[in-house]
Design a protein around this motif. Structure first.
Motif, PDB file in Angstrom:
ATOM      1  N   UNK A  41       0.847  -1.204   0.000  1.00 21.64           N
ATOM      2  CA  UNK A  41       0.000   0.000   0.000  1.00 21.64           C
ATOM      3  C   UNK A  41       0.876   1.245   0.000  1.00 21.64           C
ATOM      4  N   UNK A  42       0.481   2.190  -0.822  1.00 21.02           N
ATOM      5  CA  UNK A  42       1.205   3.450  -0.880  1.00 21.02           C
ATOM      6  C   UNK A  42       2.233   3.525  -1.979  1.00 21.02           C
ATOM      7  N   UNK A  43       2.567   2.402  -2.562  1.00 23.69           N
ATOM      8  CA  UNK A  43       3.540   2.411  -3.652  1.00 23.69           C
ATOM      9  C   UNK A  43       2.825   2.554  -4.991  1.00 23.69           C
ATOM     10  N   UNK A  44       3.611   2.790  -6.044  1.00 24.23           N
ATOM     11  CA  UNK A  44       3.046   2.948  -7.387  1.00 24.23           C
ATOM     12  C   UNK A  44       3.451   1.775  -8.261  1.00 24.23           C
ATOM     13  N   UNK A  45       2.603   1.447  -9.179  1.00 25.45           N
ATOM     14  CA  UNK A  45       2.841   0.325 -10.083  1.00 25.45           C
ATOM     15  C   UNK A  45       2.591   0.772 -11.520  1.00 25.45           C
ATOM     16  N   UNK A  46       3.514   0.431 -12.392  1.00 24.43           N
ATOM     17  CA  UNK A  46       3.361   0.787 -13.810  1.00 24.43           C
ATOM     18  C   UNK A  46       3.067  -0.462 -14.620  1.00 24.43           C
ATOM     19  N   UNK A  47       2.071  -0.372 -15.474  1.00 29.93           N
ATOM     20  CA  UNK A  47       1.699  -1.456 -16.382  1.00 29.93           C
ATOM     21  C   UNK A  47       1.921  -0.971 -17.811  1.00 29.93           C
ATOM     22  N   UNK A  48       2.592  -1.799 -18.608  1.00 35.24           N
ATOM     23  CA  UNK A  48       2.912  -1.412 -19.986  1.00 35.24           C
ATOM     24  C   UNK A  48       2.151  -2.257 -20.998  1.00 35.24           C
ATOM     25  N   UNK A  49       1.747  -1.604 -22.057  1.00 23.22           N
ATOM     26  CA  UNK A  49       1.164  -2.313 -23.185  1.00 23.22           C
ATOM     27  C   UNK A  49       1.854  -1.860 -24.463  1.00 23.22           C
ATOM     28  N   UNK A  86      -0.161   3.862 -14.834  1.00 21.54           N
ATOM     29  CA  UNK A  86       0.490   3.847 -13.534  1.00 21.54           C
ATOM     30  C   UNK A  86      -0.554   4.031 -12.448  1.00 21.54           C
ATOM     31  N   UNK A  87      -0.622   3.047 -11.564  1.00 24.15           N
ATOM     32  CA  UNK A  87      -1.516   3.149 -10.413  1.00 24.15           C
ATOM     33  C   UNK A  87      -0.699   3.778  -9.293  1.00 24.15           C
ATOM     34  N   UNK A  88      -1.036   4.986  -8.929  1.00 21.26           N
ATOM     35  CA  UNK A  88      -0.252   5.727  -7.935  1.00 21.26           C
ATOM     36  C   UNK A  88      -0.834   5.526  -6.538  1.00 21.26           C
ATOM     37  N   UNK A  89       0.060   5.497  -5.564  1.00 24.38           N
ATOM     38  CA  UNK A  89      -0.346   5.344  -4.168  1.00 24.38           C
ATOM     39  C   UNK A  89      -1.429   4.258  -4.050  1.00 24.38           C
ATOM     40  N   UNK A  90      -1.042   3.075  -4.460  1.00 21.36           N
ATOM     41  CA  UNK A  90      -2.012   1.974  -4.539  1.00 21.36           C
ATOM     42  C   UNK A  90      -2.548   1.593  -3.165  1.00 21.36           C
ATOM     43  N   UNK A  91      -3.816   1.190  -3.148  1.00 21.67           N
ATOM     44  CA  UNK A  91      -4.463   0.711  -1.940  1.00 21.67           C
ATOM     45  C   UNK A  91      -5.109  -0.637  -2.242  1.00 21.67           C
ATOM     46  N   UNK A  92      -5.444  -1.406  -1.220  1.00 24.36           N
ATOM     47  CA  UNK A  92      -6.026  -2.736  -1.464  1.00 24.36           C
ATOM     48  C   UNK A  92      -7.243  -2.713  -2.378  1.00 24.36           C
ATOM     49  N   UNK A  93      -8.034  -1.651  -2.321  1.00 22.05           N
ATOM     50  CA  UNK A  93      -9.222  -1.591  -3.184  1.00 22.05           C
ATOM     51  C   UNK A  93      -8.873  -1.423  -4.659  1.00 22.05           C
TER      52      UNK A  93
END
Lengths: 118, 113
Positions: free
Chosen positions: A15-23, A80-87
Motif C-alpha cells: 500500500x502506498x507504492x506505485x505500479x506501472x503497467x505497460x502495453x 500507472x496506479x499511484x499510491x495503490x491501496x487494497x481496493x
C-alpha cells in the motif's frame, strides 16, 4: 496477427507504492489504447482511452491523478496506479483497435495484469 | 446509450452438448457485434464478429448471427468440449459511441467430461 504485449502479468505491491503497467503493440501502430479494469466474476469496465501524443480521456468516476496514463509513442501506452491501496487490486487489461479507424475488425487485447495490493 | 445484455451464468454442460448463450443489444446507428472469450487468468480473445445485419460470424465451431429485427447476437456451438470452458463476453462497438467497446457481463461456461 496483431498482438498487444502487456507486462507485468501479475504484480504484488505494498500500500502506498506505485505500479506501472505497460502495453506494447508488437506488429502494428496503436494510435489509441483502451484501458479496462475487471473485478472478479464481472465484466470489463472501461477506465480511459489513451491517444498517442495527447491527454487521455477518462470515464466518469475514474480518478485521473490515481490512474496515470501515458501514450508516448505509437507502440507503447502505460498505466500507472499511484499510491495503490487494497481496493485497487484488480485485473487490468489494455486493448487496441485492429484498425486505426472504424470498428469492423474488432480489437486486440493484452493478456492482462493482475494487481494485488497488500 | 448503447448496452449489451447477455444471459447470466454459470452454464454447465456435458461434453458434446449443444451450447446457446443469448445476447441482445441496444444501440444507435449500425454497431458491429463481437463475441470474446476469456480463459482463466488470461486476457480476452476475439472469437468471432459480425459487422452488419444477417452476417454470420463463425470460428472454432462457434457461430452467431447478427439479427437486427430482434437486436440479438446469440452464440451457438453444436458440440462443446472441455477446452471450451471459459467466460464468454458479447460486445458491441459503434461509431456513434466513439468506437468504444461495450461489453456484456460475461457468461461463464463449464463443460464436464
Amino acid at each position: 496477427g496483431a498482438v498487444v504485449s502487456q507486462h507485468p502479468s501479475w504484480v504484488i505491491c505494498k500500500s502506498g507504492t506505485s505500479v506501472k503497467i505497460e502495453c506494447r503493440s508488437l506488429d502494428f501502430q496503436a494510435t489509441t489504447m483502451f484501458w479496462y479494469r475487471q473485478f472478479p466474476k464481472q465484466s470489463l469496465m472501461l477506465m480511459a482511452t489513451s491517444n498517442e501524443g495527447s491527454k487521455a480521456t477518462y470515464e466518469q468516476g475514474v480518478e485521473k491523478d490515481k490512474f496515470l496514463i501515458n501514450h508516448a509513442s505509437l507502440t507503447l501506452s502505460t498505466l500507472t496506479v499511484t499510491s495503490a491501496h487494497p481496493e485497487d487490486s484488480s485485473f487490468y487489461i489494455c486493448s487496441a483497435p485492429l484498425e486505426r479507424t472504424g470498428t469492423e475488425h474488432g480489437y486486440t487485447f493484452g493478456s492482462g495484469t493482475r494487481l494485488t495490493v497488500v | 446509450g448503447n448496452s449489451v445484455t447477455q444471459m447470466e451464468g454459470p452454464v454447465t454442460l456435458s461434453e458434446e452438448a449443444f451450447l446457446t448463450i443469448n445476447c441482445t443489444y441496444t444501440a444507435t446507428g449500425y454497431p458491429s457485434l463481437f463475441w470474446y472469450v476469456q480463459y482463466p487468468g488470461e486476457g480476452l480473445q476475439l472469437l468471432l464478429k459480425a459487422t452488419k445485419a444477417d452476417d454470420k460470424g463463425s470460428n472454432k465451431g462457434f457461430e452467431a448471427t447478427y439479427r437486427k429485427e430482434t437486436t440479438s447476437f446469440h452464440l451457438e456451438k453444436g458440440s462443446v468440449q472441455v477446452s471450451d470452458s471459459a467466460v464468454y463476453f458479447c460486445a458491441l462497438s459503434s461509431n456513434t459511441g466513439g468506437f468504444k467497446t461495450i461489453f456484456g457481463a460475461g457468461t461463464r461456461l463449464f463443460v464436464k467430461a
